[in-house]
Design a protein around this motif. Structure first.
Motif, short mmCIF file in Angstrom:
data_model
loop_
_atom_site.label_atom_id
_atom_site.label_comp_id
_atom_site.label_asym_id
_atom_site.label_seq_id
_atom_site.Cartn_x
_atom_site.Cartn_y
_atom_site.Cartn_z
N SER A 3 -2.07 9.23 -63.85
CA SER A 3 -1.13 9.96 -63.00
C SER A 3 -1.53 11.42 -62.90
O SER A 3 -2.08 12.00 -63.83
CB SER A 3 0.28 9.84 -63.60
OG SER A 3 1.16 10.73 -62.97
N PHE A 8 4.47 11.88 -65.95
CA PHE A 8 4.08 10.48 -66.09
C PHE A 8 2.75 10.31 -66.81
O PHE A 8 2.20 9.22 -66.84
CB PHE A 8 4.04 9.81 -64.71
CG PHE A 8 5.38 9.73 -64.06
CD1 PHE A 8 6.23 8.67 -64.31
CD2 PHE A 8 5.82 10.73 -63.21
CE1 PHE A 8 7.48 8.59 -63.72
CE2 PHE A 8 7.07 10.67 -62.62
CZ PHE A 8 7.91 9.60 -62.87
N GLY A 31 -1.52 -2.46 -66.45
CA GLY A 31 -0.92 -1.24 -65.93
C GLY A 31 -1.05 -0.08 -66.88
O GLY A 31 -1.32 1.06 -66.47
N ALA A 35 -3.32 3.45 -66.49
CA ALA A 35 -2.72 4.77 -66.69
C ALA A 35 -3.41 5.58 -67.78
O ALA A 35 -3.01 6.71 -68.04
CB ALA A 35 -1.23 4.61 -67.02
N ASP A 227 4.80 -5.76 -59.71
CA ASP A 227 6.01 -5.04 -59.32
C ASP A 227 6.69 -4.38 -60.52
O ASP A 227 7.53 -3.49 -60.33
CB ASP A 227 7.00 -5.99 -58.65
CG ASP A 227 6.54 -6.45 -57.27
OD1 ASP A 227 5.94 -5.63 -56.55
OD2 ASP A 227 6.78 -7.62 -56.92
N GLY A 230 5.46 -0.03 -62.29
CA GLY A 230 6.02 1.30 -62.05
C GLY A 230 7.14 1.63 -63.01
O GLY A 230 7.17 2.72 -63.61
N ALA A 231 8.08 0.70 -63.20
CA ALA A 231 9.18 0.93 -64.13
C ALA A 231 8.68 1.03 -65.56
O ALA A 231 9.18 1.83 -66.36
CB ALA A 231 10.22 -0.18 -64.00
N LEU A 233 5.74 2.20 -66.55
CA LEU A 233 5.10 3.49 -66.75
C LEU A 233 6.14 4.60 -66.87
O LEU A 233 5.96 5.56 -67.63
CB LEU A 233 4.11 3.78 -65.63
CG LEU A 233 2.92 2.82 -65.54
CD1 LEU A 233 1.97 3.25 -64.42
CD2 LEU A 233 2.17 2.70 -66.86
N PHE A 234 7.23 4.49 -66.12
CA PHE A 234 8.32 5.45 -66.26
C PHE A 234 8.87 5.42 -67.68
O PHE A 234 9.02 6.46 -68.34
CB PHE A 234 9.42 5.15 -65.25
CG PHE A 234 10.72 5.87 -65.52
CD1 PHE A 234 10.80 7.25 -65.41
CD2 PHE A 234 11.85 5.16 -65.89
CE1 PHE A 234 12.00 7.91 -65.67
CE2 PHE A 234 13.04 5.80 -66.15
CZ PHE A 234 13.12 7.19 -66.04
#
Length: 258
Positions: A3, A8, A31, A35, A227, A230-231, A233-234
């Motif tokens: 990121s 992030f 994922g 990152a 899908d 993203g959540a 990684l948050f």
């Protein structure tokens, strides 16, 4: 790909993903690697783990380790978490993903299957979470992400036992937050909806069930494992440093509508 926002940024962090050799666990591991994390994938099948480790390393160019241990065995968990830190360094992130499903009418549900679901879906998160927290707390930081489910909130016929384990996992997540947040840990849950994986292939291939999923989901489709990233990684990043004891449902809106 790392990121560009410091909120992030998790480059250089070390993550352990249980049940990481296939399906959702494998996607979440990928994922985290993209990152910039070093990732330890866990499972019981050594051959499958080694294969996944190699494939993930080739696909992402990241640092991947494989540590096999039984997440339902307290002594094996203690040794396994220690081994993960030996090969990869101090854990910053734990993803409690190990889980399974057994579908049967509740009146006929086998007792051994009930116990197996409890051990795999709930007790494993308690055991691995506790082992990781014992190491994270003295360091004053850590992210624990429990993979809950849409069935942490709702149930369907034939999956009452699974829903019971995932509902309990939601409350275990909140309990871990209550105990460990004062020591610098953030413990949250990620709740997938209907996700297309090899484990759900029989449901995906059932035209009536797939039609129901599409009608029932505002987004109008099955979810894909990607899908969820993203959540994840948050919840794994500094962006969620004041988020604790929460469950984020990634379900295309299914839990929000009647």
């Amino acid at each position: 790909m790392a990121s560009h926002s410091p909120l992030f940024a998790i480059e250089g962090r070390v993550a352990l993903v249980t049940g990481g050799s296939r399906g959702i666990g494998r996607a979440l591991a990928s994922g985290l690697l993209e990152a910039g994390c070093a990732v330890v994938v866990n499972g019981r099948d050594t051959a499958a783990l080694d294969r996944t480790r190699g494939e993930l390393a080739d696909a992402t160019g990241g640092t991947v380790h494989a540590v096999a241990f039984d997440v339902t065995d307290a002594e094996a968990v203690s040794r396994g978490v220690a081994a993960a830190e030996e090969v990869a360094g101090p854990l910053d992130i734990l993803v409690n993903n190990a889980g399974l499903q057994h579908r049967a009418p509740l009146l006929d549900f086998p007792d051994d299957a009930w116990r197996h679901l409890l051990d795999t879906n709930l007790t494993s998160a308690y055991l691995v979470g506790r082992a990781a927290a014992r190491r994270m707390i003295p360091r004053g930081h850590g992210k624990i992400i429990n993979i809950c489910s849409l069935q942490s909130e709702v149930a369907r016929p034939g999956i009452a036992a699974y829903a019971a384990t995932k509902g309990a996992l939601k409350m275990l997540t909140k309990g871990m937050c209550a105990d460990w947040a004062p020591h610098g840990l953030q413990v949250n849950g990620l709740g997938p909806g209907y996700i297309r994986t090899e484990l759900t292939r029989p449901l995906v291939d059932d035209p009536d069930f797939t039609a129901w999923v599409r009608r029932r989901t505002p987004a109008g489709r099955w979810g894909d494992p990607g899908d969820l990233i993203g959540a994840l990684l948050f919840l794994a990043s500094p962006a969620s440093d004041f988020v604790n004891g929460q469950i984020i449902y990634v379900d295309g809106g299914m839990s929000s509508v009647l």
